[in-house]
Scaffold this active site. Structure first.
Site, PDB file in Angstrom:
ATOM      1  N   GLU A 358       0.826  -1.220   0.000  1.00 56.35           N
ATOM      2  CA  GLU A 358       0.000   0.000   0.000  1.00 56.35           C
ATOM      3  C   GLU A 358       0.855   1.263   0.000  1.00 56.35           C
ATOM      4  O   GLU A 358       0.543   2.258   0.664  1.00 56.35           O
ATOM      5  CB  GLU A 358      -1.001  -0.035   1.159  1.00 56.35           C
ATOM      6  CG  GLU A 358      -1.991  -1.170   0.969  1.00 56.35           C
ATOM      7  CD  GLU A 358      -3.180  -1.107   1.876  1.00 56.35           C
ATOM      8  OE1 GLU A 358      -3.697  -0.008   2.125  1.00 56.35           O
ATOM      9  OE2 GLU A 358      -3.608  -2.182   2.323  1.00 56.35           O
ATOM     10  N   GLY A 359       1.930   1.196  -0.782  1.00 56.06           N
ATOM     11  CA  GLY A 359       2.854   2.312  -0.921  1.00 56.06           C
ATOM     12  C   GLY A 359       4.099   2.103  -0.088  1.00 56.06           C
ATOM     13  O   GLY A 359       4.025   2.049   1.137  1.00 56.06           O
TER      14      GLY A 359
END
Length: 374
Positions: A358-359
């Site tokens: 998620e990044g």
């Protein structure tokens, strides 16, 4: 400014903590070793209302907020990060975009059964050639009458294979578009299941689209507006991962304190040695800082205020904290910490992914720096 949690939030914390201790923790090590997802645990979470914490009651939720949701993820991850991320992906990555961008019909058809825990959600953005560079995706969507034909594949799908509903992204003549895809749709299949370092009882798979026919009614948001859907979804998803990271770190600290008070060396508990007690102090301080950042971002989202920078900061701080704290936990346990007789080696393996998915931490710094200099 009030740093006291509401009675509702404290009740949710106690409920989830008791559930995690009694229903999740006893099999956490075994499920990790066997790489086994336990549907019964998910069903019990649904019975408690955990699968729809932030969604309104008309969509099957319990009508609470994102802070309550993050508290739940934290408490689950305190004993089992795999269970925490199962709920996080289900809620933040699959539920949130449907709630935010979906039509009323889509919310009733997809969000409601997910909130009730009757169906599991997943999110498909990453591809073999496009991770941080999401705009480089190769999965295509071609209009064909009342349908879109999707071809390509996605990888590293949390809840892959167990999910019933997937929010996926594909590119076409009008740009990137988001779609809601059900597992039994023609041309959709689940590919390779990854063998992972950590979060091993959370399945991570490839999903494949081979002339996958998706009704036009399953477009999520506007045609060509998928990149906005993807990026806004990740803003909230980061806070779920921050909560997971805080939970992992807290679980490692809990185990370290207990061990340091019991383990005797040189005629006294190792906690009496400054070299150990100072480690515990630093671990506790960094966890509290990460928790406050995470709760702040969740509060901002609940209040309808901008939270993109805050969620990037919380994910950055909490991910690094989880990795640092769990590494120190293994050090406190010494040789025992390197064995599977104690949970800290699992916490350390689970912590690493919070710096990646998620990044990545590098992407978080990019997001934060751009907000500072724009």
């Amino acid at each position: 400014m009030n740093f006291t949690l509401s009675e509702e939030h404290e009740m949710i914390r106690k409920m989830v903590r008791d559930f995690a201790k009694n229903e999740v923790a006893p099999t956490a090590s075994e499920r990790d070793e066997e790489e086994r997802f336990d549907m019964e645990i998910f069903e019990k979470m649904a019975d408690l209302g955990l699968t729809g914490i932030p969604w309104p009651e008309e969509y099957g939720g319990i009508g609470s907020d994102y802070l309550a949701y993050c508290i739940a993820i934290e408490e689950l991850s305190r004993v089992c990060a795999s269970t925490g991320v199962t709920l996080s992906a289900h809620t933040s990555l699959a539920g949130w975009p449907i709630y935010t961008f979906g039509t009323e019909e889509q919310k009733q058809a997809y969000l409601k059964p997910m909130a009730l825990g009757k169906k599991i959600g997943a999110y498909g953005l990453t591809e073999p050639g496009s991770g941080s560079d999401a705009g480089a995706m190769k999965t295509t969507a071609r209009k064909d009458g009342d349908h879109y034909i999707l071809n390509g594949s996605k990888i590293f799908i949390t809840n892959g294979g167990i999910a019933d509903i997937y929010v996926v992204f594909a590119t076409g003549d009008e740009g990137t578009t988001a779609f809601i895809i059900e597992k039994n749709v023609e041309g959709f299949s689940v590919g390779k299941k990854e063998k992972k370092l950590g979060i091993r009882s959370s399945p991570t798979t490839e999903i494949i689209f081979d002339n996958c026919r998706v009704p036009k009614e399953n477009v999520l948001g506007e045609v060509g507006g998928g990149f906005k859907v993807a990026m806004m979804t990740l803003d909230g998803g980061r806070n779920g991962i921050a909560a997971q990271a805080v939970g992992i770190a807290q679980g490692a600290l809990d185990a370290s304190i207990e061990y340091a008070k019991e383990r005797q060396q040189f005629g006294k508990p190792i906690a009496a040695n400054q070299g150990i007690s100072f480690k515990l102090a630093d671990m506790a301080t960094s966890i509290e800082a990460a928790r406050l950042l995470t709760y702040q971002a969740a509060w901002l989202e609940s209040e309808g205020l901008p939270y993109g920078k805050a969620s990037a900061m919380s994910k950055l701080m909490a991910g690094d904290t989880a990795m640092n704290v769990t590494t120190e936990a293994v050090q406190i346990f010494g040789g025992y910490g390197y064995t599977k007789d104690y949970p800290v080696e699992r916490f350390m393996r689970d912590a690493k992914i919070t710096q990646i998915y998620e990044g990545t931490q590098e992407i978080q710094r990019l997001v934060i720096s751009r907000t500072l200099t724009k």
